[in-house]
Scaffold this motif. Structure first.
Motif, short mmCIF file in Angstrom:
data_model
loop_
_atom_site.label_atom_id
_atom_site.label_comp_id
_atom_site.label_asym_id
_atom_site.label_seq_id
_atom_site.Cartn_x
_atom_site.Cartn_y
_atom_site.Cartn_z
N PRO A 188 0.80 -1.24 0.00
CA PRO A 188 0.00 0.00 0.00
C PRO A 188 0.82 1.28 0.00
O PRO A 188 0.26 2.38 -0.09
CB PRO A 188 -0.77 -0.11 1.32
N SER A 189 2.14 1.18 0.10
CA SER A 189 2.95 2.39 0.32
C SER A 189 3.66 2.90 -0.92
O SER A 189 3.95 4.09 -1.02
CB SER A 189 4.00 2.11 1.42
N MET A 190 3.97 2.03 -1.86
CA MET A 190 4.78 2.42 -3.01
C MET A 190 4.05 3.44 -3.87
O MET A 190 2.92 3.22 -4.32
CB MET A 190 5.14 1.20 -3.84
N LYS A 191 4.68 4.58 -4.14
CA LYS A 191 4.07 5.65 -4.92
C LYS A 191 4.68 5.80 -6.31
O LYS A 191 4.02 6.23 -7.24
CB LYS A 191 4.21 6.98 -4.17
N CYS A 192 5.98 5.49 -6.45
CA CYS A 192 6.66 5.72 -7.72
C CYS A 192 7.67 4.60 -7.98
O CYS A 192 8.54 4.35 -7.15
CB CYS A 192 7.37 7.07 -7.67
N ILE A 193 7.51 3.93 -9.14
CA ILE A 193 8.40 2.82 -9.51
C ILE A 193 8.88 3.03 -10.94
O ILE A 193 8.08 3.32 -11.83
CB ILE A 193 7.68 1.46 -9.40
N PHE A 194 10.19 2.87 -11.15
CA PHE A 194 10.76 2.97 -12.49
C PHE A 194 11.33 1.61 -12.88
O PHE A 194 12.18 1.07 -12.19
CB PHE A 194 11.87 4.02 -12.52
N MET A 195 10.85 1.07 -14.00
CA MET A 195 11.32 -0.24 -14.47
C MET A 195 11.67 -0.21 -15.96
O MET A 195 11.76 -1.26 -16.59
CB MET A 195 10.24 -1.29 -14.21
N GLU A 196 11.85 0.98 -16.55
CA GLU A 196 12.14 1.02 -17.97
C GLU A 196 13.51 0.40 -18.26
O GLU A 196 14.38 0.31 -17.40
CB GLU A 196 12.10 2.47 -18.49
N GLY A 197 13.68 -0.03 -19.52
CA GLY A 197 14.95 -0.62 -19.91
C GLY A 197 15.15 -2.03 -19.40
O GLY A 197 16.30 -2.50 -19.32
N ASN A 198 14.07 -2.72 -19.02
CA ASN A 198 14.13 -4.12 -18.62
C ASN A 198 13.26 -4.95 -19.56
O ASN A 198 12.59 -4.41 -20.45
CB ASN A 198 13.67 -4.27 -17.16
N SER A 199 13.25 -6.26 -19.38
CA SER A 199 12.55 -7.16 -20.32
C SER A 199 11.20 -7.62 -19.78
O SER A 199 10.90 -8.82 -19.74
CB SER A 199 13.44 -8.37 -20.64
N LEU A 200 10.38 -6.70 -19.33
CA LEU A 200 9.07 -7.05 -18.81
C LEU A 200 8.12 -7.43 -19.94
O LEU A 200 8.26 -6.96 -21.07
CB LEU A 200 8.49 -5.89 -17.99
N ASP A 201 7.13 -8.26 -19.64
CA ASP A 201 6.15 -8.65 -20.65
C ASP A 201 4.73 -8.38 -20.16
O ASP A 201 4.52 -7.66 -19.18
CB ASP A 201 6.33 -10.12 -21.06
N HIS A 202 3.73 -9.00 -20.82
CA HIS A 202 2.33 -8.73 -20.52
C HIS A 202 1.93 -9.09 -19.10
O HIS A 202 0.99 -8.53 -18.54
CB HIS A 202 1.43 -9.50 -21.51
N ARG A 203 2.66 -10.05 -18.47
CA ARG A 203 2.30 -10.45 -17.10
C ARG A 203 2.50 -9.30 -16.12
O ARG A 203 1.70 -9.11 -15.21
CB ARG A 203 3.14 -11.66 -16.68
N ALA A 204 3.58 -8.54 -16.32
CA ALA A 204 3.79 -7.37 -15.48
C ALA A 204 2.69 -6.35 -15.70
O ALA A 204 2.17 -5.75 -14.76
CB ALA A 204 5.15 -6.75 -15.78
N GLY A 205 2.31 -6.16 -16.95
CA GLY A 205 1.23 -5.22 -17.24
C GLY A 205 -0.08 -5.62 -16.61
O GLY A 205 -0.84 -4.78 -16.12
N SER A 206 -0.38 -6.91 -16.64
CA SER A 206 -1.62 -7.40 -16.05
C SER A 206 -1.62 -7.17 -14.54
O SER A 206 -2.65 -6.77 -13.96
CB SER A 206 -1.78 -8.90 -16.35
N ALA A 207 -0.48 -7.40 -13.89
CA ALA A 207 -0.40 -7.20 -12.44
C ALA A 207 -0.55 -5.73 -12.10
O ALA A 207 -1.23 -5.37 -11.12
CB ALA A 207 0.92 -7.74 -11.91
N VAL A 208 0.08 -4.86 -12.89
CA VAL A 208 -0.04 -3.43 -12.65
C VAL A 208 -1.48 -2.98 -12.85
O VAL A 208 -2.03 -2.18 -12.09
CB VAL A 208 0.89 -2.63 -13.59
N GLY A 209 -2.14 -3.54 -13.87
CA GLY A 209 -3.56 -3.23 -14.10
C GLY A 209 -4.42 -3.60 -12.92
O GLY A 209 -5.32 -2.86 -12.53
N ALA A 210 -4.11 -4.77 -12.31
CA ALA A 210 -4.88 -5.20 -11.13
C ALA A 210 -4.66 -4.24 -9.97
O ALA A 210 -5.58 -3.98 -9.18
CB ALA A 210 -4.45 -6.61 -10.74
N LYS A 211 -3.44 -3.69 -9.86
CA LYS A 211 -3.13 -2.74 -8.79
C LYS A 211 -3.94 -1.46 -8.97
O LYS A 211 -4.37 -0.82 -8.00
CB LYS A 211 -1.64 -2.42 -8.82
N LEU A 212 -4.19 -1.10 -10.22
CA LEU A 212 -4.87 0.17 -10.50
C LEU A 212 -6.39 0.06 -10.37
O LEU A 212 -7.07 1.09 -10.35
CB LEU A 212 -4.50 0.65 -11.91
N LEU A 213 -6.90 -1.14 -10.33
CA LEU A 213 -8.36 -1.31 -10.22
C LEU A 213 -8.89 -0.85 -8.86
O LEU A 213 -8.24 -0.97 -7.86
CB LEU A 213 -8.73 -2.78 -10.46
#
Length: 360
Positions: free
Chosen positions: A335-360
């Motif tokens: 519940p505390s994390m406000k800002c995360i930078f992960m550019e320049g890594n090899s993330l795929d759709h699974r990371a996007g799906s998890a982030v989407g769930a966080k934003l719901l």
């Protein structure tokens, strides 16, 4: 003329106006007759010898300045010497910002002499990118044991080497004799980024500043290896360590240096911001192969247990899609994390799906 007769203005900021040096001269000269201004800021203004002499004369005659900000003013070593001599007259000076002025080693020696004066009260000294070299940096570092007021020091990008950094660690560490503290921790903030000091000196600096006093430490682009990560972890586990922000970008900590940091941060209660970008962490980090039995993976465990950190940068580290997915899934419950930078890594759709769930 207005500056000469005004008796209420206390802070003059003419930064970024690109006044020609010919127009700066009368402004600086007018302050010679003004005894109310105690703070001056003239960043990004190009001074020539005449305008610098006018400013030096005003400093010497009024003797009232508390804050002096002259970053990126092309002052150079000759005019810098004149400014240094004028500053000797300021008994209540607290803040000196002279970054990006190519002052050189001789001016560093003059500033070091100011720090030894018992009549001075400088608390903040920022001298980034001034071509001091090892000798100039050593002049400044050598006088620190005898200074009791300085709490904020920036000598980044000045050619500091391993030996100077080791001396800095020695001169800023807590000293005890017969169980009594004879030299307490004083530095709250230290920035020595973009100096190639190496891992040995990096460890010494980290250990020296693992105190309740220090809250900001910038060691980015300092040639640090995995052993520095282990030293940072020891500091983060120390209850009395007061670090709030650590900047460690563009080193070579690798996963063997970053893993101890995240394990230590599970129970750390002070750190709010951590920059680990550009540290060659690699694709194995944060995957099943990187786990430790029932304890799991360091970064996932950190996200599950630490509700203090607000800002985290892991960009440009070659992190794999598997790590990215596990990281983002663990982040959903944090519940505390406000800002995360992960550019320049090899993330795929699974990371996007998890982030989407966080934003719901």
């Amino acid at each position: 003329q207005a500056l000469r007769i005004n008796t209420t203005l206390t802070f003059l900021d003419i930064s970024g106006n690109k006044f020609p040096a010919s127009e700066l001269s009368p402004i600086m000269g007018a302050m010679d007759s003004n005894f109310s201004i105690i703070r001056i800021k003239a960043d990004n203004q190009r001074f020539d010898d005449v305008s610098t002499l006018q400013l030096a004369g005003s400093i010497e005659n009024t003797r009232r300045f508390l804050h002096l900000n002259l970053n990126k003013c092309d002052i150079g070593p000759r005019a810098g010497t004149v400014i240094g001599l004028a500053l000797e007259n300021l008994r209540k000076l607290h803040v000196v910002n002279l970054s990006d002025n190519a002052l050189g080693e001789k001016v560093a020696k003059k500033i070091a002499a100011l720090l030894t004066s018992k009549k001075m009260r400088i608390t903040t000294l920022r001298l980034s990118n001034n071509d001091f070299g090892t000798e100039g940096c050593m002049h400044l570092v050598a006088v620190l044991p005898n200074n009791k007021t300085l709490t904020d020091l920036d000598i980044s990008q000045n050619g500091m080497d391993r030996n100077v950094a080791l001396e800095l660690a020695e001169n800023t560490s807590v000293k005890m004799e017969s169980g009594i503290v004879v030299r307490p921790a004083r530095l709250k903030r230290l920035n020595i980024s973009q100096n190639d000091i190496g891992s040995e000196a990096g460890v010494a600096i980290i250990e020296a500043l693992s105190t309740e006093k220090t809250n900001f430490l910038d060691l980015s682009d300092c040639g640090l290896g995995p052993e520095c990560g282990e030293a940072l972890a020891r500091g983060l586990r120390t209850i009395t360590c007061g670090w709030i922000e650590l900047v460690l970008e563009n080193n070579n900590l690798g996963k063997d240096g970053v893993n101890p940091i995240f394990w230590a941060m599970r129970r750390n209660t002070s750190l709010l911001s951590l920059d680990l970008s550009g540290n060659n962490i690699g694709p194995v980090f944060g995957t099943e192969a990187d786990g430790i039995g029932s304890y799991g993976k360091s970064v996932a465990s950190f996200l599950e247990m630490n509700y203090i950190v607000r800002w985290l940068d892991l960009a440009n580290n070659g992190i794999s899609a598997d790590c990215g997915a596990a990281f983002c899934e663990a982040m959903v419950e944090n519940p505390s994390m406000k800002c995360i930078f992960m550019e320049g890594n090899s993330l795929d759709h699974r990371a996007g799906s998890a982030v989407g769930a966080k934003l719901l």
